[in-house]
Design an enzyme around this catalytic site. Structure first.
Site, PDB file in Angstrom:
ATOM      1  N   HIS A   1       0.814  -1.223   0.000  1.00  0.00           N
ATOM      2  CA  HIS A   1       0.000   0.000   0.000  1.00  0.00           C
ATOM      3  C   HIS A   1       0.844   1.268   0.000  1.00  0.00           C
ATOM      4  O   HIS A   1       0.326   2.356  -0.255  1.00  0.00           O
ATOM      5  CB  HIS A   1      -0.927   0.006   1.214  1.00  0.00           C
ATOM      6  CG  HIS A   1      -2.012  -1.019   1.114  1.00  0.00           C
ATOM      7  ND1 HIS A   1      -3.308  -0.697   0.804  1.00  0.00           N
ATOM      8  CD2 HIS A   1      -1.986  -2.371   1.242  1.00  0.00           C
ATOM      9  CE1 HIS A   1      -4.041  -1.802   0.764  1.00  0.00           C
ATOM     10  NE2 HIS A   1      -3.260  -2.836   1.027  1.00  0.00           N
TER      11      HIS A   1
ATOM     12  N   ASP B   1       3.548   9.644  -0.663  1.00  0.00           N
ATOM     13  CA  ASP B   1       2.356   8.908  -0.246  1.00  0.00           C
ATOM     14  C   ASP B   1       2.071   7.842  -1.302  1.00  0.00           C
ATOM     15  O   ASP B   1       2.140   8.134  -2.501  1.00  0.00           O
ATOM     16  CB  ASP B   1       1.163   9.882  -0.173  1.00  0.00           C
ATOM     17  CG  ASP B   1       0.167   9.521   0.906  1.00  0.00           C
ATOM     18  OD1 ASP B   1       0.072   8.325   1.253  1.00  0.00           O
ATOM     19  OD2 ASP B   1      -0.543  10.428   1.393  1.00  0.00           O
TER      20      ASP B   1
HETATM   21  C1  GDG Z   1      -1.972   3.972   3.419  1.00  0.00           C
HETATM   22  C2  GDG Z   1      -0.978   4.662   2.466  1.00  0.00           C
HETATM   23  C3  GDG Z   1      -2.710   4.570   0.655  1.00  0.00           C
HETATM   24  C4  GDG Z   1      -8.522   9.501   8.351  1.00  0.00           C
HETATM   25  N1  GDG Z   1      -8.904  10.129   9.481  1.00  0.00           N
HETATM   26  C5  GDG Z   1     -10.106   9.606   9.801  1.00  0.00           C
HETATM   27  C6  GDG Z   1     -10.452   8.640   8.842  1.00  0.00           C
HETATM   28  N2  GDG Z   1      -9.456   8.604   7.971  1.00  0.00           N
HETATM   29  C7  GDG Z   1      -9.455   7.723   6.783  1.00  0.00           C
HETATM   30  C8  GDG Z   1      -9.557   8.515   5.504  1.00  0.00           C
HETATM   31  C9  GDG Z   1      -8.922   7.556   4.510  1.00  0.00           C
HETATM   32  C10 GDG Z   1      -7.895   6.819   5.364  1.00  0.00           C
HETATM   33  O1  GDG Z   1      -8.235   7.019   6.722  1.00  0.00           O
HETATM   34  C11 GDG Z   1      -6.501   7.379   5.170  1.00  0.00           C
HETATM   35  O2  GDG Z   1      -6.000   6.855   3.958  1.00  0.00           O
HETATM   36  P1  GDG Z   1      -4.833   7.563   3.166  1.00  0.00           P
HETATM   37  O3  GDG Z   1      -4.730   6.922   1.848  1.00  0.00           O
HETATM   38  O4  GDG Z   1      -5.121   9.033   3.068  1.00  0.00           O
HETATM   39  O5  GDG Z   1      -3.517   7.392   4.038  1.00  0.00           O
HETATM   40  P2  GDG Z   1      -2.821   6.203   4.939  1.00  0.00           P
HETATM   41  O6  GDG Z   1      -3.542   5.996   6.207  1.00  0.00           O
HETATM   42  O7  GDG Z   1      -1.400   6.643   5.099  1.00  0.00           O
HETATM   43  O8  GDG Z   1      -2.915   4.864   4.036  1.00  0.00           O
HETATM   44  C12 GDG Z   1      -1.736   5.489   1.421  1.00  0.00           C
HETATM   45  C13 GDG Z   1      -3.573   3.768   1.619  1.00  0.00           C
HETATM   46  O9  GDG Z   1      -2.770   3.072   2.592  1.00  0.00           O
HETATM   47  C14 GDG Z   1      -4.422   2.723   0.869  1.00  0.00           C
HETATM   48  O10 GDG Z   1      -3.644   1.894   0.075  1.00  0.00           O
HETATM   49  O11 GDG Z   1      -3.547   5.379  -0.126  1.00  0.00           O
HETATM   50  O12 GDG Z   1      -0.826   6.065   0.520  1.00  0.00           O
HETATM   51  O13 GDG Z   1      -0.071   5.502   3.189  1.00  0.00           O
HETATM   52  O14 GDG Z   1      -9.842   6.619   4.041  1.00  0.00           O
HETATM   53  O15 GDG Z   1     -10.901   8.810   5.241  1.00  0.00           O
HETATM   54  N3  GDG Z   1     -11.611   7.950   8.870  1.00  0.00           N
HETATM   55  C15 GDG Z   1     -12.463   8.217   9.883  1.00  0.00           C
HETATM   56  N4  GDG Z   1     -12.178   9.123  10.858  1.00  0.00           N
HETATM   57  C16 GDG Z   1     -11.027   9.843  10.846  1.00  0.00           C
HETATM   58  O16 GDG Z   1     -10.807  10.685  11.731  1.00  0.00           O
HETATM   59  N5  GDG Z   1     -13.632   7.553   9.940  1.00  0.00           N
END
Ligand code: GDG
Length: 478
Positions: A165, A374
């Site tokens: 990921h 990212d």
């Molecule tokens: C890794 C990789 C890749 C965040 N705060 C809250 C919340 N979130 C949710 C968001 C989003 C997820 O968490 C975060 O996903 P991201 O992709 O932005 O980042 P990472 O956590 O670093 O994820 C990344 C991912 O894996 C998938 O392959 O895209 O590059 O680093 O869905 O909405 N959700 C809730 N409350 C929060 O306060 N419910």
């Protein structure tokens, strides 16, 4: 409940897709944690007698498989030492910074590596126990890179996929890892290795050639035992329809209006939502916004920056340092630039339910996503999915995987503060037609490539690389 040797599809991930919570009567129960991965895989799991293997969180001993919200779950426990050495140590203080362009200095400790090997073996043993004959096992992410080869050794009959990921680093950085060869060989236990971007797959192929000495041709690796492994890009996505439905719902729309009201009905709302992580570029983004106010381009009574930083990895030192830095910066910016009732930054160090996230996306005029590196960044895609009115602007780092697809965003280099300021200002001043032209194009991309398609493409390709009865159907060695 999952009986040994019964699952035809097994997902192996560091975490189970559920969280422990206290029920009204005081007893403990499990609640499904929201996430695209679970919603994409749920129908496939159900249709295939599937099971999910993962750590339930904490260091409580949870041994027996259980069912939560209709999903068959198989827990793998971690001891307090393993939490420190495998999870906080090797996974999050060695691999995480190393794979993200060393934006923080990775630490290399031999005890952490030994713990990583031990825990990976435990996950592999569990998968070997649960999987039915010729089953498909899909292993996820950087915490479990040794599982494919460990599992292959135990169960050569299985079809094994692996998905990373986070970014897979350039060869020059990966070579720092004292256990680089073991990690590459660990991954090569899989039949198909998926990356977010083609560049990650190419880095991997090059390293395998240089460091392990296997023959490679384009995206294929030829192993001495006759197996062929494919490494390719499968950019992950979100359940776009689900997000849009949530965003259109009456309570979310009402809440979005309430949020703007509570912010004092500014002309424009900027928004950042990230795990509080040093890869996400929160510091530079807030500085850039602060400078735009200082320079007189934006007035605090016109605009506010809402930053949500979800608590993350709080026991890892680098994360504590970052939290203090952001606290100080927000305090300074609000002290210097805010007025009564109009702070420059509205900062929350907390996590929110999905409904609140959707309401924030709806309330924001400009979404600011500026990671230093990212893998993909789902927040950018979620924002786009929620903008069913074709309005709103996205400022997006070139160094997020999402930038490969969301070309119509205002793309920035997060290391270039002046460039970032210029893009924030352009997005702030963009006329409605310009915003709508860009958003329409991005929505098409996100809606057409959703997470269901991602999962289906990976699993289809996996069954092509390794056909039924373990026969490789890919081209033979050139
Ligand atoms: C890794 C990789 C890749 C965040 N705060 C809250 C919340 N979130 C949710 C968001 C989003 C997820 O968490 C975060 O996903 P991201 O992709 O932005 O980042 P990472 O956590 O670093 O994820 C990344 C991912 O894996 C998938 O392959 O895209 O590059 O680093 O869905 O909405 N959700 C809730 N409350 C929060 O306060 N419910």
């Amino acid at each position: 409940m999952t009986a040994p040797g019964s699952a035809d599809l097994v997902i192996v991930a560091n975490r189970l897709p559920v969280d422990r919570y206290e029920m009204p009567d005081g007893s403990m129960g499990w609640r499904r944690s929201p996430g695209g991965l679970v919603s994409a895989l749920e129908p496939v799991l159900r249709a295939n007698d599937g099971a999910w293997i993962g750590w339930p969180g904490g260091t409580d001993e949870v041994h027996e498989p259980f069912v939560a919200d209709g999903l068959d779950l198989v827990p793998v426990s971690l001891s307090a030492d393993e939490l420190e050495e495998f999870y906080e140590g090797f996974s999050n203080a060695t691999l995480w910074p190393l794979y993200h362009d060393v934006v923080a200095k990775p630490e290399f400790h031999r005890e952490w590596w030994e713990s990583y090997v031990r825990v990976n073996q435990r996950f592999a043993d569990k998968a070997a126990e649960v999987a039915a004959e010729n089953a498909t096992v899909w292993v996820h992410d950087y915490q479990l890179q040794l599982v494919p080869s460990m599992l292959r050794a135990l169960r050569p009959d299985l079809r094994i996929g692996f998905y990373l990921h986070i970014p897979f680093p350039p060869t020059e950085l990966f070579q720092q890892l004292p256990w680089r060869r073991q990690v590459l060989e660990g991954l090569l236990g899989a039949d198909l290795i998926g990356f977010q971007l083609p560049g990650g797959a190419q880095n991997f192929i090059r390293l395998v050639r240089q460091r392990v000495g296997h023959k490679t041709h384009r995206d294929l690796v030829y192993l001495p035992d006759g197996r062929t492994v494919r490494a390719a890009a499968f950019p992950i996505s979100i359940d776009a329809a689900d997000f849009e439905e949530l965003a259109r719902s009456e309570p979310v729309q009402r809440r979005a209006a309430e949020i703007r009201e509570a912010l004092g009905n500014p002309t424009k709302v900027f928004l950042g939502i990230d795990r509080l992580d040093y890869t996400k570029g929160i510091y530079a983004r807030l500085r850039a916004f602060g400078e735009l106010i200082e320079d007189g381009h934006i007035d605090v009574s016109d605009a506010v920056f809402v930053q949500v930083a979800t608590p993350s990895r709080e026991r890892v030192e680098q994360y504590r340092i970052l939290r203090d830095e952001i606290d100080r910066l927000v305090g300074r910016l609000n002290g210097d630039l805010g007025r009564i009732g109009s702070p420059a930054i509205s900062y929350m160090h907390s996590s929110f339910p999905r409904e609140e996230m959707a309401a924030l996306y709806r309330a924001a005029d400009i979404m600011v996503v500026t990671p230093l590196r990212d893998g993909m960044n789902l927040v950018a895609k979620e924002y786009v999915a929620c903008r069913y009115d074709d309005d709103g602007a996205l400022v997006l780092s070139e160094f997020a995987g999402a930038a490969n697809e969301l070309r119509q965003a205002w793309l920035i280099n997060p290391y270039d503060i002046n460039g970032m300021k210029a893009a924030l200002l352009e997005a702030f001043q963009a006329p409605p037609r310009e915003r709508s032209r860009r958003m329409k194009a991005m929505r098409k991309t996100v809606v057409e490539h959703d997470v269901k398609k991602w999962a289906a493409e990976f699993l289809d390709e996996l069954s092509e690389v390794r056909g039924d009865h373990g026969k490789t159907v890919r081209p033979a060695k050139p």
